[in-house]
Design an enzyme around this catalytic site. Sequence first.
Site, PDB file in Angstrom:
ATOM      1  N   SER A 113      50.103 -18.759  -4.538  1.00  0.00           N
ATOM      2  CA  SER A 113      50.407 -17.337  -4.497  1.00  0.00           C
ATOM      3  C   SER A 113      51.888 -17.031  -4.635  1.00  0.00           C
ATOM      4  CB  SER A 113      49.839 -16.751  -3.205  1.00  0.00           C
ATOM      5  OG  SER A 113      49.962 -15.364  -3.238  1.00  0.00           O
ATOM      6  N   HIS A 114      52.452 -16.403  -3.615  1.00  0.00           N
ATOM      7  CA  HIS A 114      53.844 -15.944  -3.665  1.00  0.00           C
ATOM      8  C   HIS A 114      54.815 -17.044  -3.247  1.00  0.00           C
ATOM      9  CE1 HIS A 114      52.082 -15.580   0.239  1.00  0.00           C
ATOM     10  NE2 HIS A 114      53.283 -15.710   0.761  1.00  0.00           N
ATOM     11  N   ASP A 277      53.192 -10.943  -7.923  1.00  0.00           N
ATOM     12  CA  ASP A 277      53.557 -12.256  -7.387  1.00  0.00           C
ATOM     13  C   ASP A 277      53.089 -13.392  -8.292  1.00  0.00           C
ATOM     14  OD1 ASP A 277      50.851 -11.997  -6.902  1.00  0.00           O
ATOM     15  OD2 ASP A 277      50.933 -13.207  -5.075  1.00  0.00           O
ATOM     16  N   ASP A 279      50.443 -15.327  -8.539  1.00  0.00           N
ATOM     17  CA  ASP A 279      49.094 -15.319  -9.111  1.00  0.00           C
ATOM     18  C   ASP A 279      48.568 -13.920  -9.405  1.00  0.00           C
ATOM     19  OD1 ASP A 279      48.983 -14.831  -6.369  1.00  0.00           O
ATOM     20  OD2 ASP A 279      46.951 -15.604  -6.189  1.00  0.00           O
ATOM     21  N   ASP A 281      48.109 -11.140  -7.581  1.00  0.00           N
ATOM     22  CA  ASP A 281      47.284 -10.294  -6.718  1.00  0.00           C
ATOM     23  C   ASP A 281      48.093  -9.361  -5.820  1.00  0.00           C
ATOM     24  OD1 ASP A 281      48.157 -12.302  -5.039  1.00  0.00           O
ATOM     25  OD2 ASP A 281      46.154 -12.990  -4.428  1.00  0.00           O
ATOM     26  N   ARG A 282      49.399  -9.609  -5.694  1.00  0.00           N
ATOM     27  CA  ARG A 282      50.222  -8.722  -4.866  1.00  0.00           C
ATOM     28  C   ARG A 282      50.954  -7.703  -5.727  1.00  0.00           C
ATOM     29  NH1 ARG A 282      52.965 -11.822   0.102  1.00  0.00           N
ATOM     30  NH2 ARG A 282      51.119 -12.957   0.789  1.00  0.00           N
ATOM     31  N   LYS A 376      42.601  -8.963  -4.048  1.00  0.00           N
ATOM     32  CA  LYS A 376      43.598  -7.927  -4.249  1.00  0.00           C
ATOM     33  C   LYS A 376      44.108  -8.042  -5.679  1.00  0.00           C
ATOM     34  CE  LYS A 376      47.072 -10.615  -1.700  1.00  0.00           C
ATOM     35  NZ  LYS A 376      46.373 -11.721  -1.031  1.00  0.00           N
TER      36      LYS A 376
HETATM   37  C1  G16 Z   1      47.329 -14.343   1.560  1.00  0.00           C
HETATM   38  C2  G16 Z   1      46.078 -13.653   1.957  1.00  0.00           C
HETATM   39  C3  G16 Z   1      46.393 -12.290   2.480  1.00  0.00           C
HETATM   40  C4  G16 Z   1      47.385 -12.378   3.599  1.00  0.00           C
HETATM   41  C5  G16 Z   1      48.608 -13.113   3.135  1.00  0.00           C
HETATM   42  C6  G16 Z   1      49.605 -13.388   4.246  1.00  0.00           C
HETATM   43  O1  G16 Z   1      47.893 -13.692   0.467  1.00  0.00           O
HETATM   44  O2  G16 Z   1      45.195 -13.534   0.866  1.00  0.00           O
HETATM   45  O3  G16 Z   1      45.205 -11.725   2.913  1.00  0.00           O
HETATM   46  O4  G16 Z   1      47.740 -11.104   4.025  1.00  0.00           O
HETATM   47  O5  G16 Z   1      48.241 -14.354   2.613  1.00  0.00           O
HETATM   48  O6  G16 Z   1      49.040 -14.235   5.142  1.00  0.00           O
HETATM   49  P1  G16 Z   1      49.884 -14.903   6.288  1.00  0.00           P
HETATM   50  O7  G16 Z   1      50.468 -13.754   7.069  1.00  0.00           O
HETATM   51  O8  G16 Z   1      48.891 -15.696   7.063  1.00  0.00           O
HETATM   52  O9  G16 Z   1      50.977 -15.705   5.644  1.00  0.00           O
HETATM   53  P2  G16 Z   1      48.269 -14.496  -0.833  1.00  0.00           P
HETATM   54  O10 G16 Z   1      48.834 -13.458  -1.763  1.00  0.00           O
HETATM   55  O11 G16 Z   1      49.284 -15.495  -0.353  1.00  0.00           O
HETATM   56  O12 G16 Z   1      47.008 -15.122  -1.295  1.00  0.00           O
END
Ligand code: G16
Length: 541
Positions: A113-114, A277, A279, A281-282, A376
């Site tokens: 992801s990010h 981000d 991938d 989704d953000r 998302k």
């Molecule tokens: C993931 C989850 C999200 C979550 C985020 C932060 O996002 O899909 O639902 O809000 O992580 O999570 P944490 O606070 O546990 O780091 P992504 O975009 O990283 O897949």
Amino acid sequence: MTILRISTQPIEGQKPGTSGLRKKTQVFMQPGYLENFVQSIWNGVGGVAGKVLVLGGDGRHFNTEAAQTILRMAAASGAARVIVGQGGLLSTPAASHLIRKRGADGGIILSASHNPGGIDGDFGVKFNTANGGPAPEGVTARIHEASTRLDHFLMLDSADLPLSEIGQHRLGDTVIEIVDPVSEYATLMESLFDFDAIRALLGTGFTLRFDAMHAVTGPYAREILENRLGAAPGSVRNAVPLPDFGAGHPDPNPVWAKPLFDAMFAADAPDFAAASDGDGDRNMILGRGIYVTPSDSLAVLAANAHLVPGYRDGLKGVARSMPTSRAVDRVAEALGIAAYATPTGWKFFGTLLDAGLATLCGEESAGTGSDHVREKDGLWAVLLWLNILAEWRMPVAAMMADHWARFGRNYYSRHDYEGIDSAVAATLIDDLRGALPAMAGQTVAGLAVEAARDFAYTDPVDGSTAHKQGIEIDFAGGARAVLRLSGTGTEGATLRVYLERFDAQDTGQDPQVALAPVIAATEELAGIAKRTGRTAPDVIT
Ligand code: G16
């Protein structure tokens, strides 16, 4: 082609977190590491023989090699078909859409992801189920359990496939279908939004900038914003996905997307800007001279979605993760629809979306989405904003002022303390948990604690439960603090402190100033500085 049965041993720590298994890239590159986890997925979901899977990733370092390995493993275990994005690329929302559109049994998304990429960055593997959404807790628990009992994995002894060649290929008896990663997704967007109205807005001289942060949304944004909607060439910046994201940190927030953020506060700022981000989704939304927090963005989208073709019939309900501000709850109340609060993690929205209880979902962590997919969706949020702006025809800042005048303002900020000692972080949370019974009724730093809880959730659809999802402290007057440890980091612990205060009248303050009393009270309750030695957060969003 020969199927190899390769002996292995369980590898500790193959436990999916908030969103799949995330580790350092070099950990995933260790011989057998990826293979063990992928075989654990197959075993945890009852095998993949005869099944149809979707596969793609965000293009980070090791994406292609991992995709080739997974294809060989899917073929060795008898998958009927694997649908792969060209070059091994698929954004997370596009993968979710493909799973649903093609009736696949599930999919694998290669992304952290990010989190930063590159050989010294992070890598990740997520498994999504047939509804297109992240595997729910029950499934990830079975995958983890399978990883603890693994003694072999199966691998086809075959050469690499040309992932750049769109069309049908074969690996053993498995059909490998390589598809354009963008076109199906772009068509879905056209079905939801009024592209003519957005084109007309852009025709008025309205300017936009989209920062793809050298991650997967570049090709999607180019095709949709520039080619299909007519945004000026060059509106999409950093549009070529790079294995190390150009040595950047592909997290669309004021800290990591600072060049875009700063550009929006300069004299020649465009009317609208957004970023996505790793991938895809953000999202981050900005107007000229204004940053819209993800929580406010969710509230504005909920209040205005009915202006857009795909949501003309109104919303069935809205859902937010518990730490997300309550701004959207106020909109839901005004609309007379249900508002749900779930634990952090998109996987918790799946049942609500599947059951038709919620149409829009969102998280403070820059995630917004709807029932069009089960993830998302960054570009979708950008298009929803643009479609609404095409109807409103007013600057983003004026729209926000209007929204706050109507609903009041939930001042909101998240303070992150990154890479702190895991034991210290765990003790901090445990001590707060222990102090919960006596917290209500206390006055701390001048703020009265009204209630405090360790957030637990019972899914209203399937009755599954999740405990210990964050310490939630309600102060008098609608203020709130939430403390929890991130489930997506790969080094030490990240403490997230979510701060909120409602003000119905004075809606034009600096959020950090408006939140100062909540920040002080939270520090007094949690003792962050004393315990961690940190006197300021690493990241403020
Ligand atoms: C993931 C989850 C999200 C979550 C985020 C932060 O996002 O899909 O639902 O809000 O992580 O999570 P944490 O606070 O546990 O780091 P992504 O975009 O990283 O897949």
